[in-house]
Motif scaffolding. Structure first.
Motif, PDB file in Angstrom:
ATOM      1  N   LEU A  70       0.826  -1.200   0.000  1.00 34.23           N
ATOM      2  CA  LEU A  70       0.000   0.000   0.000  1.00 34.23           C
ATOM      3  C   LEU A  70       0.866   1.257   0.000  1.00 34.23           C
ATOM      4  O   LEU A  70       0.591   2.229  -0.725  1.00 34.23           O
ATOM      5  N   ILE A  71       1.934   1.242   0.815  1.00 35.31           N
ATOM      6  CA  ILE A  71       2.831   2.395   0.881  1.00 35.31           C
ATOM      7  C   ILE A  71       3.543   2.593  -0.456  1.00 35.31           C
ATOM      8  O   ILE A  71       3.647   3.728  -0.947  1.00 35.31           O
ATOM      9  N   LEU A  72       4.033   1.510  -1.050  1.00 34.98           N
ATOM     10  CA  LEU A  72       4.714   1.612  -2.336  1.00 34.98           C
ATOM     11  C   LEU A  72       3.765   2.132  -3.418  1.00 34.98           C
ATOM     12  O   LEU A  72       4.153   2.945  -4.265  1.00 34.98           O
ATOM     13  N   GLY A  73       2.512   1.660  -3.386  1.00 29.90           N
ATOM     14  CA  GLY A  73       1.537   2.139  -4.355  1.00 29.90           C
ATOM     15  C   GLY A  73       1.261   3.618  -4.187  1.00 29.90           C
ATOM     16  O   GLY A  73       1.181   4.372  -5.176  1.00 29.90           O
ATOM     17  N   TRP A  74       1.148   4.054  -2.928  1.00 33.21           N
ATOM     18  CA  TRP A  74       0.901   5.477  -2.674  1.00 33.21           C
ATOM     19  C   TRP A  74       2.100   6.330  -3.092  1.00 33.21           C
ATOM     20  O   TRP A  74       1.924   7.422  -3.643  1.00 33.21           O
ATOM     21  N   MET A  75       3.301   5.847  -2.875  1.00 36.64           N
ATOM     22  CA  MET A  75       4.481   6.593  -3.285  1.00 36.64           C
ATOM     23  C   MET A  75       4.566   6.697  -4.806  1.00 36.64           C
ATOM     24  O   MET A  75       4.988   7.738  -5.346  1.00 36.64           O
ATOM     25  N   ALA A  76       4.135   5.640  -5.507  1.00 38.35           N
ATOM     26  CA  ALA A  76       4.103   5.700  -6.970  1.00 38.35           C
ATOM     27  C   ALA A  76       3.095   6.747  -7.439  1.00 38.35           C
ATOM     28  O   ALA A  76       3.355   7.501  -8.389  1.00 38.35           O
ATOM     29  N   VAL A  77       1.961   6.809  -6.770  1.00 40.09           N
ATOM     30  CA  VAL A  77       0.943   7.815  -7.102  1.00 40.09           C
ATOM     31  C   VAL A  77       1.496   9.217  -6.863  1.00 40.09           C
ATOM     32  O   VAL A  77       1.315  10.125  -7.692  1.00 40.09           O
ATOM     33  N   MET A  78       2.176   9.408  -5.730  1.00 39.58           N
ATOM     34  CA  MET A  78       2.742  10.728  -5.428  1.00 39.58           C
ATOM     35  C   MET A  78       3.828  11.109  -6.432  1.00 39.58           C
ATOM     36  O   MET A  78       3.923  12.276  -6.839  1.00 39.58           O
ATOM     37  N   ALA A  79       4.656  10.151  -6.830  1.00 38.29           N
ATOM     38  CA  ALA A  79       5.718  10.448  -7.795  1.00 38.29           C
ATOM     39  C   ALA A  79       5.135  10.866  -9.134  1.00 38.29           C
ATOM     40  O   ALA A  79       5.582  11.858  -9.737  1.00 38.29           O
ATOM     41  N   ALA A  80       4.128  10.127  -9.598  1.00 44.56           N
ATOM     42  CA  ALA A  80       3.500  10.463 -10.880  1.00 44.56           C
ATOM     43  C   ALA A  80       2.757  11.793 -10.789  1.00 44.56           C
ATOM     44  O   ALA A  80       2.889  12.661 -11.663  1.00 44.56           O
ATOM     45  N   GLY A  81       1.968  11.951  -9.716  1.00 42.90           N
ATOM     46  CA  GLY A  81       1.221  13.190  -9.545  1.00 42.90           C
ATOM     47  C   GLY A  81       2.128  14.389  -9.336  1.00 42.90           C
ATOM     48  O   GLY A  81       1.868  15.474  -9.859  1.00 42.90           O
ATOM     49  N   GLY A  82       3.204  14.198  -8.578  1.00 46.60           N
ATOM     50  CA  GLY A  82       4.139  15.299  -8.344  1.00 46.60           C
ATOM     51  C   GLY A  82       4.840  15.737  -9.606  1.00 46.60           C
ATOM     52  O   GLY A  82       5.037  16.938  -9.833  1.00 46.60           O
ATOM     53  N   THR A  83       5.226  14.781 -10.435  1.00 49.48           N
ATOM     54  CA  THR A  83       5.870  15.117 -11.705  1.00 49.48           C
ATOM     55  C   THR A  83       4.935  15.927 -12.590  1.00 49.48           C
ATOM     56  O   THR A  83       5.330  16.949 -13.173  1.00 49.48           O
ATOM     57  N   TRP A  84       3.680  15.471 -12.675  1.00 43.39           N
ATOM     58  CA  TRP A  84       2.695  16.214 -13.477  1.00 43.39           C
ATOM     59  C   TRP A  84       2.459  17.609 -12.912  1.00 43.39           C
ATOM     60  O   TRP A  84       2.390  18.595 -13.648  1.00 43.39           O
TER      61      TRP A  84
END
Length: 252
Positions: free
Chosen positions: A2-16
């Motif tokens: 769950l944490i890894l999935g959330w970090m992936a979401v933050m990385a993608a969202g942050g880049t955008w």
């Protein structure tokens, strides 16, 4: 997972978000109409608060630390002990240190007066466009400064490094990555702005780890922004041009 999935979401969202922010800031720099500028101020205020505070709440929940002001995180305790172990000067040493420092500053200012005036002059900089031009812009810029102190410190100084620590197990890596992200979040200032922001983030990180107070570092961040967008331009206008501050907020 769950944490890894959330970090992936933050990385993608942050880049955008950063890429979008760079484009938006370029448009903002070209604006001259104050109504248009105020719309950008309001949008940045709402978006940054919603995104950073929302991401902080989820990250702190995942890190089992959903009480940011109640206690200093155990994960940061080794860094605090390392900073505290350096000790502080004894009371007998404070007076000569203060006198020496004051004398050194006075001499430096006297020698470098012309350079100091040039440094204080209102020259175009990475953040020059954000300096408010009237009272309404100043009110919004002040809210932006206070919001940055709260939301950015909550995320970059606490929530993000705590979450990274849960994944990496390394406090040094977690803090370093958080400071890098803090700099990249200000990519609209250009690469020099990113480096300067990373340096400021490092100082704020040390301040937080040393004093164990999130509220203190939030206030320090807000003060830095107020100095940049209000006090420095006011001093520049007074020293260089001998005229009232361009935004005339405090003067009112």
């Amino acid at each position: 997972m769950l944490i890894l999935g959330w970090m992936a979401v933050m990385a993608a969202g942050g880049t955008w978000w950063v890429r979008r922010d760079v484009t938006a800031f370029a448009r903002f720099e070209a604006l001259s109409n104050t109504s248009d500028r105020q719309r950008f101020y309001r949008r940045w205020l709402v978006e940054s608060f919603a995104v950073l505070v929302g991401a902080s709440v989820i990250s702190l929940w995942l890190a089992d630390a959903l009480s940011p002001f109640s206690a200093f995180p155990h994960a940061f305790a080794p860094a605090n002990r390392a900073l505290q172990s350096r000790g502080h000067p004894s009371g007998d040493h404070w007076l000569p240190m203060a006198v020496g420092l004051s004398a050194g500053i006075a001499i430096s200012v006297a020698i470098q007066w012309r350079r100091l005036k040039a440094a204080l002059s209102p020259q175009p900089g990475a953040d020059a466009a954000l300096i408010p031009r009237n009272r309404r812009e100043a009110a919004l810029a002040l809210l932006l400064s206070l919001n940055a102190g709260f939301s950015e410190e909550l995320f970059f100084r606490l929530a993000l490094p705590l979450l990274l620590f849960h994944v990496t197990g390394s406090l040094a890596t977690s803090l370093a990555v958080s400071m890098l992200c803090f700099g990249l979040a200000h990519a609209h200032y250009g690469w020099k702005g990113v480096l300067a922001t990373m340096a400021a983030g490092a100082l704020l990180t040390f301040y937080y780890l040393h004093h164990r107070s999130l509220l203190r570092v939030m206030i320090a961040h807000a003060v830095i922004d107020v100095l940049a967008f209000f006090i420095r331009p006011a001093i520049a206008d007074w020293i260089i041009a001998r005229k009232p501050p361009r935004w005339a907020f405090l003067a009112a």
